[in-house]
Design a protein around this motif. Structure first.
Motif, PDB file in Angstrom:
ATOM      1  N   GLU A  96       0.837  -1.190   0.000  1.00 32.93           N
ATOM      2  CA  GLU A  96       0.000   0.000   0.000  1.00 32.93           C
ATOM      3  C   GLU A  96       0.873   1.241   0.000  1.00 32.93           C
ATOM      4  O   GLU A  96       2.050   1.179   0.303  1.00 32.93           O
ATOM      5  N   LEU A  97       0.261   2.355  -0.334  1.00 37.11           N
ATOM      6  CA  LEU A  97       0.993   3.611  -0.417  1.00 37.11           C
ATOM      7  C   LEU A  97       1.027   4.281   0.946  1.00 37.11           C
ATOM      8  O   LEU A  97       0.085   4.183   1.728  1.00 37.11           O
ATOM      9  N   PHE A  98       2.116   5.008   1.208  1.00 40.38           N
ATOM     10  CA  PHE A  98       2.276   5.732   2.459  1.00 40.38           C
ATOM     11  C   PHE A  98       2.611   7.181   2.164  1.00 40.38           C
ATOM     12  O   PHE A  98       3.097   7.515   1.084  1.00 40.38           O
ATOM     13  N   GLY A  99       2.409   8.033   3.149  1.00 41.30           N
ATOM     14  CA  GLY A  99       2.878   9.416   3.113  1.00 41.30           C
ATOM     15  C   GLY A  99       2.356  10.210   1.939  1.00 41.30           C
ATOM     16  O   GLY A  99       1.165  10.214   1.614  1.00 41.30           O
ATOM     17  N   GLY A 100       3.279  10.904   1.285  1.00 39.91           N
ATOM     18  CA  GLY A 100       2.931  11.783   0.168  1.00 39.91           C
ATOM     19  C   GLY A 100       2.349  11.030  -1.009  1.00 39.91           C
ATOM     20  O   GLY A 100       1.472  11.542  -1.715  1.00 39.91           O
ATOM     21  N   ALA A 101       2.811   9.799  -1.253  1.00 36.71           N
ATOM     22  CA  ALA A 101       2.269   9.022  -2.362  1.00 36.71           C
ATOM     23  C   ALA A 101       0.804   8.684  -2.107  1.00 36.71           C
ATOM     24  O   ALA A 101      -0.018   8.695  -3.028  1.00 36.71           O
ATOM     25  N   ARG A 102       0.447   8.411  -0.877  1.00 37.63           N
ATOM     26  CA  ARG A 102      -0.953   8.117  -0.519  1.00 37.63           C
ATOM     27  C   ARG A 102      -1.809   9.367  -0.706  1.00 37.63           C
ATOM     28  O   ARG A 102      -2.921   9.294  -1.240  1.00 37.63           O
ATOM     29  N   ILE A 103      -1.301  10.508  -0.271  1.00 34.24           N
ATOM     30  CA  ILE A 103      -2.032  11.769  -0.445  1.00 34.24           C
ATOM     31  C   ILE A 103      -2.225  12.069  -1.923  1.00 34.24           C
ATOM     32  O   ILE A 103      -3.314  12.449  -2.363  1.00 34.24           O
ATOM     33  N   SER A 104      -1.175  11.875  -2.713  1.00 31.79           N
ATOM     34  CA  SER A 104      -1.268  12.107  -4.153  1.00 31.79           C
ATOM     35  C   SER A 104      -2.294  11.182  -4.784  1.00 31.79           C
ATOM     36  O   SER A 104      -3.105  11.601  -5.624  1.00 31.79           O
ATOM     37  N   TYR A 105      -2.298   9.923  -4.397  1.00 29.15           N
ATOM     38  CA  TYR A 105      -3.259   8.963  -4.932  1.00 29.15           C
ATOM     39  C   TYR A 105      -4.692   9.371  -4.586  1.00 29.15           C
ATOM     40  O   TYR A 105      -5.591   9.305  -5.428  1.00 29.15           O
ATOM     41  N   ILE A 106      -4.905   9.805  -3.359  1.00 30.57           N
ATOM     42  CA  ILE A 106      -6.255  10.203  -2.945  1.00 30.57           C
ATOM     43  C   ILE A 106      -6.739  11.387  -3.776  1.00 30.57           C
ATOM     44  O   ILE A 106      -7.870  11.386  -4.269  1.00 30.57           O
ATOM     45  N   PHE A 107      -5.882  12.383  -3.956  1.00 27.09           N
ATOM     46  CA  PHE A 107      -6.311  13.561  -4.706  1.00 27.09           C
ATOM     47  C   PHE A 107      -6.450  13.295  -6.201  1.00 27.09           C
ATOM     48  O   PHE A 107      -7.382  13.769  -6.835  1.00 27.09           O
ATOM     49  N   THR A 108      -5.522  12.531  -6.779  1.00 25.25           N
ATOM     50  CA  THR A 108      -5.568  12.346  -8.231  1.00 25.25           C
ATOM     51  C   THR A 108      -6.558  11.283  -8.660  1.00 25.25           C
ATOM     52  O   THR A 108      -7.205  11.427  -9.708  1.00 25.25           O
ATOM     53  N   ILE A 110      -9.043   9.228  -6.381  1.00 25.05           N
ATOM     54  CA  ILE A 110     -10.336   9.161  -5.690  1.00 25.05           C
ATOM     55  C   ILE A 110     -11.067  10.484  -5.754  1.00 25.05           C
ATOM     56  O   ILE A 110     -12.240  10.551  -6.164  1.00 25.05           O
ATOM     57  N   PHE A 111     -10.402  11.574  -5.366  1.00 22.53           N
ATOM     58  CA  PHE A 111     -11.060  12.885  -5.330  1.00 22.53           C
ATOM     59  C   PHE A 111     -11.419  13.356  -6.733  1.00 22.53           C
ATOM     60  O   PHE A 111     -12.523  13.874  -6.966  1.00 22.53           O
ATOM     61  N   ALA A 112     -10.516  13.147  -7.691  1.00 16.02           N
ATOM     62  CA  ALA A 112     -10.788  13.586  -9.065  1.00 16.02           C
ATOM     63  C   ALA A 112     -11.957  12.814  -9.663  1.00 16.02           C
ATOM     64  O   ALA A 112     -12.846  13.401 -10.323  1.00 16.02           O
ATOM     65  N   SER A 113     -12.021  11.510  -9.435  1.00 15.01           N
ATOM     66  CA  SER A 113     -13.137  10.730  -9.979  1.00 15.01           C
ATOM     67  C   SER A 113     -14.447  11.097  -9.292  1.00 15.01           C
ATOM     68  O   SER A 113     -15.515  11.080  -9.909  1.00 15.01           O
ATOM     69  N   SER A 114     -14.383  11.444  -8.008  1.00 14.08           N
ATOM     70  CA  SER A 114     -15.598  11.878  -7.304  1.00 14.08           C
ATOM     71  C   SER A 114     -16.102  13.195  -7.842  1.00 14.08           C
ATOM     72  O   SER A 114     -17.321  13.407  -8.011  1.00 14.08           O
ATOM     73  N   LEU A 115     -15.192  14.111  -8.167  1.00  8.17           N
ATOM     74  CA  LEU A 115     -15.596  15.392  -8.742  1.00  8.17           C
ATOM     75  C   LEU A 115     -16.185  15.237 -10.141  1.00  8.17           C
ATOM     76  O   LEU A 115     -17.169  15.885 -10.505  1.00  8.17           O
ATOM     77  N   LEU A 116     -15.601  14.330 -10.922  1.00  3.96           N
ATOM     78  CA  LEU A 116     -16.103  14.107 -12.270  1.00  3.96           C
ATOM     79  C   LEU A 116     -17.465  13.441 -12.251  1.00  3.96           C
ATOM     80  O   LEU A 116     -18.280  13.656 -13.161  1.00  3.96           O
ATOM     81  N   SER A 117     -17.735  12.612 -11.256  1.00  2.98           N
ATOM     82  CA  SER A 117     -19.031  11.929 -11.194  1.00  2.98           C
ATOM     83  C   SER A 117     -20.150  12.862 -10.732  1.00  2.98           C
ATOM     84  O   SER A 117     -21.315  12.566 -10.950  1.00  2.98           O
ATOM     85  N   VAL A 118     -19.835  13.980 -10.128  1.00  7.81           N
ATOM     86  CA  VAL A 118     -20.843  14.931  -9.665  1.00  7.81           C
ATOM     87  C   VAL A 118     -21.259  15.753 -10.809  1.00  7.81           C
ATOM     88  O   VAL A 118     -21.808  16.065 -11.611  1.00  7.81           O
TER      89      VAL A 118
END
Length: 118
Positions: A96-108, A110-118
């Motif tokens: 699994e990803l840790f630290g900055g890589a995990r934050i980057s994954y969440i924003f790029t 999960i968050f991006a796909s959630s914004l596109l689905s809205v």
């Protein structure tokens, strides 16, 4: 009766009582101190022997090495390597990803796909 009244007989009597009390309590106090010293010695032995001597140059070198190791581990965690350095990267595989890589994954992702689905 007159010889037992007054300040002088009272001080002798109180001094006697105090000396007997000290004699009674001293062995127990000595045992408690000995136990505490042995407990502290066990803790010191668990920590190990110092890896450096007391000269300022060796202490500075040790501190510099520790700070360098901390910086390397911190950078590895931020990069998402989970604190792995080159020496133990082959031993511990990260699933699994840790630290900055995990934050980057969440924003790029999960968050991006959630914004596109809205």
């Amino acid at each position: 009766l007159l010889g037992k009244c007054g300040t002088r007989p009272l001080t002798k009597s109180l001094n006697n009582i105090l000396m007997h009390h000290i004699r009674d309590c001293l062995p127990e106090l000595k045992n408690r101190i000995t136990m505490m010293v042995s407990d502290v010695q066990v803790e010191l032995d668990a920590l190990g022997t110092p890896a450096f001597q007391n000269s300022k140059s060796t202490m500075g070198g040790t501190l510099l090495g520790m700070l360098s190791k901390f910086g390397t581990n911190f950078a590895a965690i931020i990069e998402g390597k989970g604190g792995q350095t080159n020496t133990n990267a082959s031993k511990n595989a990260v699933n699994e990803l840790f630290g900055g890589a995990r934050i980057s994954y969440i924003f790029t992702e999960i968050f991006a796909s959630s914004l596109l689905s809205v």
